[in-house]
Scaffold this active site. Structure first.
Site, PDB file in Angstrom:
ATOM      1  N   ARG A 164       4.181 -45.314  39.510  1.00 20.32           N
ATOM      2  CA  ARG A 164       3.550 -45.151  40.825  1.00 20.32           C
ATOM      3  C   ARG A 164       2.411 -44.138  40.787  1.00 20.32           C
ATOM      4  NH1 ARG A 164       5.777 -49.092  40.608  1.00 20.32           N
ATOM      5  NH2 ARG A 164       7.483 -49.883  41.858  1.00 20.32           N
ATOM      6  N   SER A 214       8.537 -49.961  50.419  1.00 15.19           N
ATOM      7  CA  SER A 214       9.496 -49.055  49.783  1.00 15.19           C
ATOM      8  C   SER A 214       9.065 -47.613  50.031  1.00 15.19           C
ATOM      9  CB  SER A 214       9.560 -49.354  48.288  1.00 15.19           C
ATOM     10  OG  SER A 214      10.510 -48.534  47.660  1.00 15.19           O
ATOM     11  N   GLU A 284       7.384 -42.442  47.907  1.00  9.57           N
ATOM     12  CA  GLU A 284       6.442 -43.357  47.258  1.00  9.57           C
ATOM     13  C   GLU A 284       5.313 -43.674  48.233  1.00  9.57           C
ATOM     14  OE1 GLU A 284       6.680 -48.060  46.257  1.00  9.57           O
ATOM     15  OE2 GLU A 284       8.076 -46.780  45.168  1.00  9.57           O
TER      16      GLU A 284
END
Length: 292
Positions: A164, A214, A284
């Site tokens: 990420r 998410s 995230e």
């Protein structure tokens, strides 16, 4: 600001974000070309305006106070082309549309992204991934606009991809275009795999409600959704934002939530999981903007 480019003042960003939350942008522009992006950046810097770049605003929470300065939204820069084993896509192109183009041309490697709702630029920015696939595995190069308004091409290695993460997060670079290098495959097999991943998403994720995707990164050796589920937090609600009862890793807008509701749920989840498991859940989702 340049009158030739579509620019709006005090525009509510809730109109563009997947959560349907977010305060106003002082200015928001919708460039259609690299030259227009460059012109906007130069003018904003001359006017001492901070710049924020957005794609599809999917894995994002924009605070209720909105965003200072100029927001550059790249969704009108959405060209996708295919040449042999490579797909070239503008930063504002939908990642899903890129996967469709790959399948049409019998190119394999992007199946994992079939249901990722973000833009190409966002996928590069955060090295988007799902179902064992990640963007860095298929990116050949990326064209960016540097903080001194120069156009530069970066190789995969120069992007310093991680989980990420990419170099773009550490620089004032704006992603303009990406080249994906794929492999020949059977179009029917590719479609079947894409359908499989989309079916998994539909069965496990709350796609019927506004969300930011998410919310938390995967902790080492564990899963955020499992920790949240095991903490009994599914269904926890603050204002109109709720930990999804379908997938604990998602926070959904069930009743006209604002960004503060989302942040309250995030902080509560982090506190409970840390108390229960001594694990800090790192977000995230990108959280930007000013407090109201």
């Amino acid at each position: 600001m340049d009158k030739q480019i579509n620019i709006l003042k005090n525009e509510p960003l809730s109109k563009y974000s997947f959560t349907r939350t977010g305060g106003p942008a002082d200015f928001i522009a919708f460039p259609k070309s690299v030259d227009e992006v460059r012109s906007l950046v130069k003018q904003a810097k001359n006017d001492d305006l901070p710049i924020t770049v957005l794609g599809n605003a999917s894995n994002l929470i924009i605070k209720d106070g909105g965003i200072n300065g100029l927001v550059i939204m790249l969704t009108d820069m959405n060209s996708i082309s295919c040449d042999n084993h490579e797909i070239v896509a503008d930063a504002g192109a939908s990642y899903i549309d890129v996967t469709i183009e790959a399948q049409r041309n019998s190119l394999s490697g992007l199946e994992f992204a079939a249901g990722i709702p973000g833009s190409v630029g966002g996928a590069i920015y955060m090295n988007a991934g799902a179902y064992g696939g990640e963007t860095d595995k298929i990116v050949k190069s990326v064209v960016v606009l540097t903080n001194d308004a120069q156009i530069k091409s970066l190789s995969n290695q120069e992007l310093h991809f991680g989980y990420r993460h990419s170099l773009i997060q550490e620089n004032d670079y704006i992603v303009l275009q990406a080249t994906f290098e794929l492999q020949s495959g059977d179009s029917n097999d590719i479609q079947l795999e894409m359908d499989h991943f989309n079916s998994l998403r539909a069965s496990k994720q709350p796609l019927d409600l506004p969300s930011c995707g998410s919310v938390f990164k995967r902790p080492v050796g564990n899963f955020a959704g499992k920790l949240i589920h095991d903490s009994g937090l599914q269904g926890y609600q603050s204002g109109g934002a709720q930990v999804s009862t379908k997938h604990a890793g998602f926070i959904v807008n069930v009743d006209h939530a604002n960004a503060t509701d989302y942040l309250d749920v995030i902080h509560h989840v982090q506190a409970v999981v840390e108390t229960n498991y001594n694990i800090h859940l790192e977000t995230e989702v990108r959280i930007i903007g000013r407090d109201k």
